[in-house]
Design an enzyme around this catalytic site. Structure first.
Site, short mmCIF file in Angstrom:
data_model
loop_
_atom_site.label_atom_id
_atom_site.label_comp_id
_atom_site.label_asym_id
_atom_site.label_seq_id
_atom_site.Cartn_x
_atom_site.Cartn_y
_atom_site.Cartn_z
CG HIS A 63 -114.65 -5.33 28.44
ND1 HIS A 63 -115.47 -4.40 27.85
CD2 HIS A 63 -113.39 -4.83 28.35
CE1 HIS A 63 -114.74 -3.39 27.40
NE2 HIS A 63 -113.48 -3.61 27.71
CG HIS A 65 -110.03 -3.82 29.24
ND1 HIS A 65 -110.13 -4.06 27.88
CD2 HIS A 65 -108.97 -4.57 29.68
CE1 HIS A 65 -109.18 -4.91 27.52
NE2 HIS A 65 -108.47 -5.22 28.58
CG ASP A 67 -111.86 1.73 29.15
OD1 ASP A 67 -111.38 0.64 29.49
OD2 ASP A 67 -112.20 1.99 27.98
CG HIS A 68 -115.50 -0.63 29.27
ND1 HIS A 68 -116.45 -0.37 28.31
CD2 HIS A 68 -114.30 -0.44 28.66
CE1 HIS A 68 -115.85 -0.05 27.17
NE2 HIS A 68 -114.55 -0.08 27.37
CG HIS A 142 -112.12 -6.43 23.74
ND1 HIS A 142 -111.46 -5.58 22.87
CD2 HIS A 142 -111.95 -5.88 24.98
CE1 HIS A 142 -110.92 -4.58 23.54
NE2 HIS A 142 -111.20 -4.75 24.82
CG ASP A 209 -113.84 -1.89 24.55
OD1 ASP A 209 -114.60 -0.93 24.29
OD2 ASP A 209 -112.84 -1.78 25.28
CG HIS A 267 -114.96 3.13 23.71
ND1 HIS A 267 -113.82 2.67 23.06
CD2 HIS A 267 -114.87 2.68 24.97
CE1 HIS A 267 -113.09 1.97 23.91
NE2 HIS A 267 -113.71 1.96 25.09
#
Length: 306
Positions: A63, A65, A67-68, A142, A209, A267
């Protein structure tokens, strides 16, 4: 056994810490290299881990976000700088196609890359289905559109040397038997089943997530190596639900119900200092009695051989 292992490039969640880089995971699977969720700092972590741009054949984003995915611009530019010539497939939730377009064009560089985009539809789908493996994605639960990934090797057979020798089957005849399923030799007929046993293909699952959902269990089914987010300790299950994440105990529950052989916890929320992470291991172990690895940056974790 083939060269199959996971290189952990980072284990942090929303915010990195002094000792934990943002997300990033590189799966070496024979001749393929799959880079999952490259967060900030992934390019540098690849250098530390000895993973080169030329080794990456696929990128799988769960996804968008930060941090990914915020390490992806640097990784793509490094691929161009290092003159990667092969076509690299990039999978991501289809609803984020415009975000991926901006990521790729975030800054000026001489873009020589051959990329094949594989947007994952809302219902999920199969991204690759060849003789080496099948790669599929399924939607997770999520706060934004997110998918998990599953890689599975086709089932095969294992030849039994003692049975081959007992029947005098050697050299090219072994290949002919494997190809045709039967050979005639010295007046006798031999079948493949007489000299082999089934070999179940290996499976890998990558779940980030998400709240608990059916897709998480389906992705993890019979996985030899399951990489699963465990953002929160069980004591903070309320926060996990609110933010669309799993606790370590829930990750263990998925692994136990799915029959996974090795569970990798990762994570981790920045609220937990490194000294507190063993509690997440205990939470998972309370419900899953298999092999559990508490991931750390630059770890190399083998896919358990069969």
């Amino acid at each position: 056994m083939s060269n199959r292992d996971l290189v952990v490039l980072g284990t942090a969640s929303q915010a990195p810490t002094r000792t934990r880089n943002h997300n990033g995971y590189f799966l070496r699977w024979d001749d393929e290299g799959l880079l999952f969720d490259p967060g900030e700092g992934t390019q540098r972590q690849m250098l530390f881990a000895g993973v080169t741009a030329h080794q990456v054949t696929r990128v799988c984003v769960t996804h968008f976000h930060g941090d990914h995915c915020l390490g992806l611009p640097g990784v793509l530019q490094r691929m161009a700088l290092d003159r990667v010539t092969g076509t690299v497939e990039v999978a991501y939730p289809a609803s984020g196609a415009d975000i991926f377009d901006r990521i790729r064009k975030l800054s000026l560089f001489h873009d020589t890359l051959s990329l094949r985009e594989r947007p994952v539809p809302e219902a999920g789908g199969v991204l690759a289905d060849g003789p080496a493996f099948r790669l599929e994605a399924r939607p997770l639960s999520h706060r934004v559109p997110a998918v998990g990934y599953r890689l599975s090797e086709p089932d095969g057979i294992r030849m039994l040397p003692a049975e081959l020798a007992a029947r005098g089957i050697t050299g090219p005849d072994i290949g002919r038997l494997q190809r045709d399923g039967m050979i005639e030799q010295n007046g006798s007929r031999f079948h493949l089943a007489d000299v082999s046993v089934p070999r179940r293909g290996q499976k890998f699952a990558f779940i980030m997530d998400t709240r608990l959902c059916d897709a998480a269990f389906e992705l993890a089914a019979d996985a030899d190596l399951l990489v699963c987010e465990s953002t929160f300790a069980d004591a903070d299950a309320g926060l996990a639900e609110d933010y669309g994440h799993l606790t370590a105990g829930q990750a263990g529950r998925i692994a136990a119900a799915a029959g996974a052989r090795r569970l990798v916890l990762t994570h981790f929320s920045q609220r937990y200092a490194d000294a507190a992470l063993p509690q997440l291991l205990r939470d998972a172990a309370a419900v899953y009695d298999g092999d559990i690895v508490l991931a750390a940056g630059l770890d190399r974790i083998a896919v358990p051989p069969r």
